[in-house]
Write an enzyme that holds these catalytic residues in place. Structure first.
Site, PDB file in Angstrom:
ATOM      1  N   GLU A  14      43.291  96.564 -13.152  1.00 46.59           N
ATOM      2  CA  GLU A  14      43.232  96.438 -14.764  1.00 46.59           C
ATOM      3  C   GLU A  14      43.142  97.713 -15.328  1.00 46.59           C
ATOM      4  OE1 GLU A  14      43.345  93.260 -15.914  1.00 46.59           O
ATOM      5  OE2 GLU A  14      43.312  92.462 -13.993  1.00 46.59           O
ATOM      6  N   ASP A 108      51.353  97.116 -10.950  1.00 43.04           N
ATOM      7  CA  ASP A 108      50.029  97.552 -10.190  1.00 43.04           C
ATOM      8  C   ASP A 108      50.465  98.699  -9.310  1.00 43.04           C
ATOM      9  OD1 ASP A 108      48.108  95.179 -10.569  1.00 43.04           O
ATOM     10  OD2 ASP A 108      50.162  94.522 -10.395  1.00 43.04           O
TER      11      ASP A 108
HETATM   12  P1  AMP Z   1      46.353  91.790 -15.467  1.00 43.14           P
HETATM   13  O1  AMP Z   1      46.664  91.779 -14.246  1.00 43.14           O
HETATM   14  O2  AMP Z   1      47.558  90.739 -16.057  1.00 43.14           O
HETATM   15  O3  AMP Z   1      45.260  91.419 -16.002  1.00 43.14           O
HETATM   16  O4  AMP Z   1      47.042  92.827 -16.364  1.00 43.14           O
HETATM   17  C1  AMP Z   1      46.730  94.418 -16.080  1.00 43.14           C
HETATM   18  C2  AMP Z   1      46.727  95.221 -17.080  1.00 43.14           C
HETATM   19  O5  AMP Z   1      47.622  95.041 -18.007  1.00 43.14           O
HETATM   20  C3  AMP Z   1      45.444  95.005 -17.990  1.00 43.14           C
HETATM   21  O6  AMP Z   1      44.062  95.316 -17.416  1.00 43.14           O
HETATM   22  C4  AMP Z   1      46.037  95.615 -19.394  1.00 43.14           C
HETATM   23  O7  AMP Z   1      45.719  96.865 -19.201  1.00 43.14           O
HETATM   24  C5  AMP Z   1      47.402  95.318 -19.301  1.00 43.14           C
HETATM   25  N1  AMP Z   1      47.862  93.987 -19.953  1.00 43.14           N
HETATM   26  C6  AMP Z   1      47.898  92.687 -19.572  1.00 43.14           C
HETATM   27  N2  AMP Z   1      48.171  91.980 -20.376  1.00 43.14           N
HETATM   28  C7  AMP Z   1      48.070  92.725 -21.560  1.00 43.14           C
HETATM   29  C8  AMP Z   1      48.364  92.259 -22.884  1.00 43.14           C
HETATM   30  N3  AMP Z   1      48.454  90.848 -23.348  1.00 43.14           N
HETATM   31  N4  AMP Z   1      48.199  93.188 -24.046  1.00 43.14           N
HETATM   32  C9  AMP Z   1      48.175  94.657 -23.601  1.00 43.14           C
HETATM   33  N5  AMP Z   1      47.911  94.760 -22.448  1.00 43.14           N
HETATM   34  C10 AMP Z   1      47.883  94.046 -21.342  1.00 43.14           C
HETATM   35 MG    MG Z   2      44.723  91.625 -13.317  1.00 46.30          MG
END
Ligand code: AMP
Ligand code: MG
Length: 183
Positions: A14, A108
């Protein structure tokens, strides 16, 4: 999706973010590393790792980021900086020896490279990367690209834990990999 290594090292990070363009992609920073080790032969989860990380470019999390990730200001305030967290993370996964670094998509991996450059530390995954999002489409014979939640839905697996928390995302991704490999 099958591999020759003994373990899948499944990582989900994240990062700092905003919904108003105030944090451009190149200034996002990891605030949580979630990771699991999935045995590629037995398909058992052998270990898990979680750490919050204190960001330096945008130390104050946006309301949007806190609400998306359910990570609090306090969580990152008391957390180590990236170089120290990375050392601890490496000392957790290095002993597994034969592993492939995997994540859902390329985000990632790219975020890791970016944080390593920012802090002037070495990139910890010289052994390549398996993009599980791509591998999932190949394995299911689909031209479509699936998000993690879409893939769970396609397989009829319920999401466990909290979406957008690194450790829970990593565990859910492991459940997708296990389902594909055992079908
Ligand atoms: P995730 O692994 O899908 O939780 O996403 C990793 C990171 O991407 C998150 O901690 C955010 O920094 C960014 N991210 C994910 N979804 C969004 C979104 N809808 N809007 C902005 N940033 C996002
Ligand atoms: Mg995530």
């Amino acid at each position: 999706m099958r591999i020759t290594q003994d373990y899948y090292l499944i990582v989900d990070v994240e990062a700092t973010c905003a919904n108003d363009n105030s944090i451009p992609r190149q200034r996002m920073e990891i605030i949580e590393i979630g990771a699991v080790i999935l045995n590629s032969k037995t398909l058992q989860l052998e270990s898990e790792y979680q750490s919050f990380i204190k960001p330096i470019l945008h130390p104050l999390l946006t309301e949007f980021c806190k609400s998306l990730t359910s990570i609090s200001q306090q969580d990152v305030e008391v957390a180590p900086l990236f170089p120290d967290a990375l050392k601890e993370f490496q000392s957790w996964f290095y002993p597994f020896g034969s592993y492939i670094f995997c994540s859902w998509g390329d985000y990632d991996r790219n975020q890791f490279k970016q944080d390593c450059t920012l802090h002037g530390v070495g990139y910890p995954f010289p052994g390549g990367h398996l993009n599980l999002k791509k591998a999932f489409s190949v394995a299911t014979g689909s031209k479509k690209k699936f998000g993690m939640t879409g893939a769970l839905e396609k397989l009829g697996i319920e999401l466990e834990g909290v979406h957008h928390r690194g450790i829970d995302d990593a565990k859910n991704i492991a459940r997708i990999v296990r389902a594909i490999l055992s079908s």
